[in-house]
Design an enzyme around this catalytic site. Structure first.
Site, PDB file in Angstrom:
ATOM      1  CB  VAL A 151      -0.905   0.018   1.259  1.00  0.00           C
ATOM      2  CG1 VAL A 151      -1.685   1.328   1.350  1.00  0.00           C
ATOM      3  CG2 VAL A 151      -1.867  -1.163   1.255  1.00  0.00           C
ATOM      4  CB  ALA A 166       4.832   2.559   0.945  1.00  0.00           C
ATOM      5  CE  LYS A 167       4.967  -1.523   8.111  1.00  0.00           C
ATOM      6  NZ  LYS A 167       5.739  -0.685   9.044  1.00  0.00           N
ATOM      7  N   GLY A 168       4.017  -2.980   3.362  1.00  0.00           N
ATOM      8  CA  GLY A 168       3.648  -4.234   2.725  1.00  0.00           C
ATOM      9  C   GLY A 168       3.404  -5.304   3.776  1.00  0.00           C
TER      10      GLY A 168
END
Ligand code: GLU
Length: 423
Positions: free
Chosen positions: A67, A112-114
């Site tokens: 994201v 952001a992040k995953g």
């Protein structure tokens, strides 16, 4: 008659919690309605199905996410989490928090992040490698040194970062070390990155104690979580003169009011996989650690552990959020009313992404710095961020979280506004 708590309790959805934290500062900084709406949602959400070969010769399907919340100030930045409880909402919240974190410490990144839904504790190294490589390939359409740069998070390691770097590099035909941070030193990692989250946390606790006119020497610390953040926090803080009186991990905890022998405890953890069973203290548990008699509480595990139920029983006067999102909004209000200073995640654990930024800069320049220089720069950035947040908190008579959000959200809003709308 038992009360229906669900009716009165604020939502415990972590994404709604992140949005509520933003909503609560909108009016303090005069955020206009459209910009507020823009910042309330992620810019981009990618969901991928990831087939990974397993040791039995077959393959399994996993679900993963990346994201990107806001990229007005620079490329996306944020870790990748491997955990069975990962959800899209959680990754969205974590991505939004990264936006504010990068803005607060004033590094030129967006958020952001995953995450991948998996249980790394029950996977072999080979299975983890296969999963990491295929996940990287699936998200490679949106990552890159100028686009979005992943890093470690819960249950992801420097080795996993090495596989990400290699997969992305193989796809492009040459080594691209700046695509990911938190790498091993041998392939473009940075000195000091492994301890950076904990070190940054300690620096802001030092500052907080100073504002309360208290000394570091002998200040009692309780730490929930003994992973990268918690273990190094215990080590560094004990070395500095803090007295670490209780720690826990997912199996349980151990406490000693006279101070735990952290070196012995780290050795015990690496031998047995847990702090439980360490003979230098009494057995305690994960929940008790949060309510332990101490001056500084460091939640360093997962989200939503300080709730409106246990917040009245927190005995620390400083809570330093080494984890992301450990305090729920209702608990935040209770702690603020009780005069407990909560050093929010976007400040207290920002040391990690700050040294990630240093790593990325070193990779792009192919020029590596001494650890001393890295730690000094880290200290300067975090001390300044603490002071800026503290000033806003005092000015508006609000918590440190809201003070930090005032600084961070205003910076992101300014960048977003200056860039204007395309087309
Ligand atoms: N996962 C860490 C965080 O939540 C580090 C992110 C990074 O270094 O990009 O801040």
């Amino acid at each position: 008659m038992t009360q229906d708590l669900s009716a009165v309790q604020a939502s415990d959805n972590v994404w709604e919690m992140a949005q509520r934290q933003l909503d609560e500062v909108g009016s303090l900084i005069g955020l206009n309605e459209s910009l507020h709406g823009y910042l309330r949602v992620p810019k981009r959400v990618l969901e991928v199905s990831v087939p990974a070969r397993m040791d039995n010769g077959g393959f399994r399907m996993f679900t993963g996410y990346r994201v990107q919340h806001n990229m007005s100030r620079g490329p996306g930045k944020g870790g990748i989490r491997f955990h069975p409880d990962v959800t899209l909402d959680e990754v969205k919240a974590l991505a939004m928090w990264m936006t504010w974190k990068c803005a607060l410490v004033n590094i030129p990144f967006g958020g952001a992040k995953g995450g991948v839904i998996c249980d790394p504790k029950h996977m072999s190294m080979q299975e983890l490698e296969n999963l990491t490589r295929r996940f990287t390939s699936e998200i490679s359409i949106i990552i890159g040194p100028e686009k979005d740069i992943p890093a470690p998070d819960v249950y992801t390691t420097p080795q996993i970062m090495a596989w990400i770097m290699d997969t992305f590099s193989m796809q492009h035909g040459y080594s691209i070390s700046g695509v990911v941070t938190g790498k091993p030193l041998a392939i473009g990692g940075s000195l000091g990155r492994d301890k950076a989250t904990a070190r940054g946390c300690m620096y802001v606790v030092d500052e907080a104690l100073e504002t309360q006119g208290r000394t570091i020497e002998g200040a009692r610390v309780a730490i929930q979580g003994f992973g990268n953040a918690g273990m190094y926090a215990a080590t560094l803080m004990a070395e500095r003169g803090y007295r670490v009186v209780a720690v826990s991990d997912s199996h349980g905890g151990v406490a000693n009011e006279r101070g735990l022998d952290i070196k012995g405890l780290v050795a015990h953890k690496s031998e047995t996989g847990s702090v439980v069973g360490f003979t230098g203290g009494e057995r305690t548990d994960n929940r008790e650690v949060l309510e332990f008699d101490c001056d500084v509480l460091v939640p360093a595990a997962l989200e939503k552990v300080i709730t409106r139920e246990n917040a009245p029983r927190v005995r620390a006067s400083i809570v330093a959020e080494a984890a992301n999102g450990p305090t729920m909004p209702d608990a935040d209000d209770i702690l603020f009313d009780r005069g407990v200073m909560v050093l929010p995640d976007i400040l207290a654990n920002a040391g990690g992404v700050t040294v990630s930024y240093f790593e990325w800069v070193q990779d792009l320049q192919a020029n590596f710095w001494e650890e001393e220089e890295i730690n000094e720069r880290l200290k300067r950035k975090l001390t300044r961020s603490f002071r800026e947040a503290h000033e806003q908190a005092k000015r508006h008579g609000v918590s440190m979280r809201k003070g930090a959000y005032c600084v961070a959200v205003a910076r992101v809003a300014e960048a977003t506004k200056l860039r204007g709308l395309y087309p």
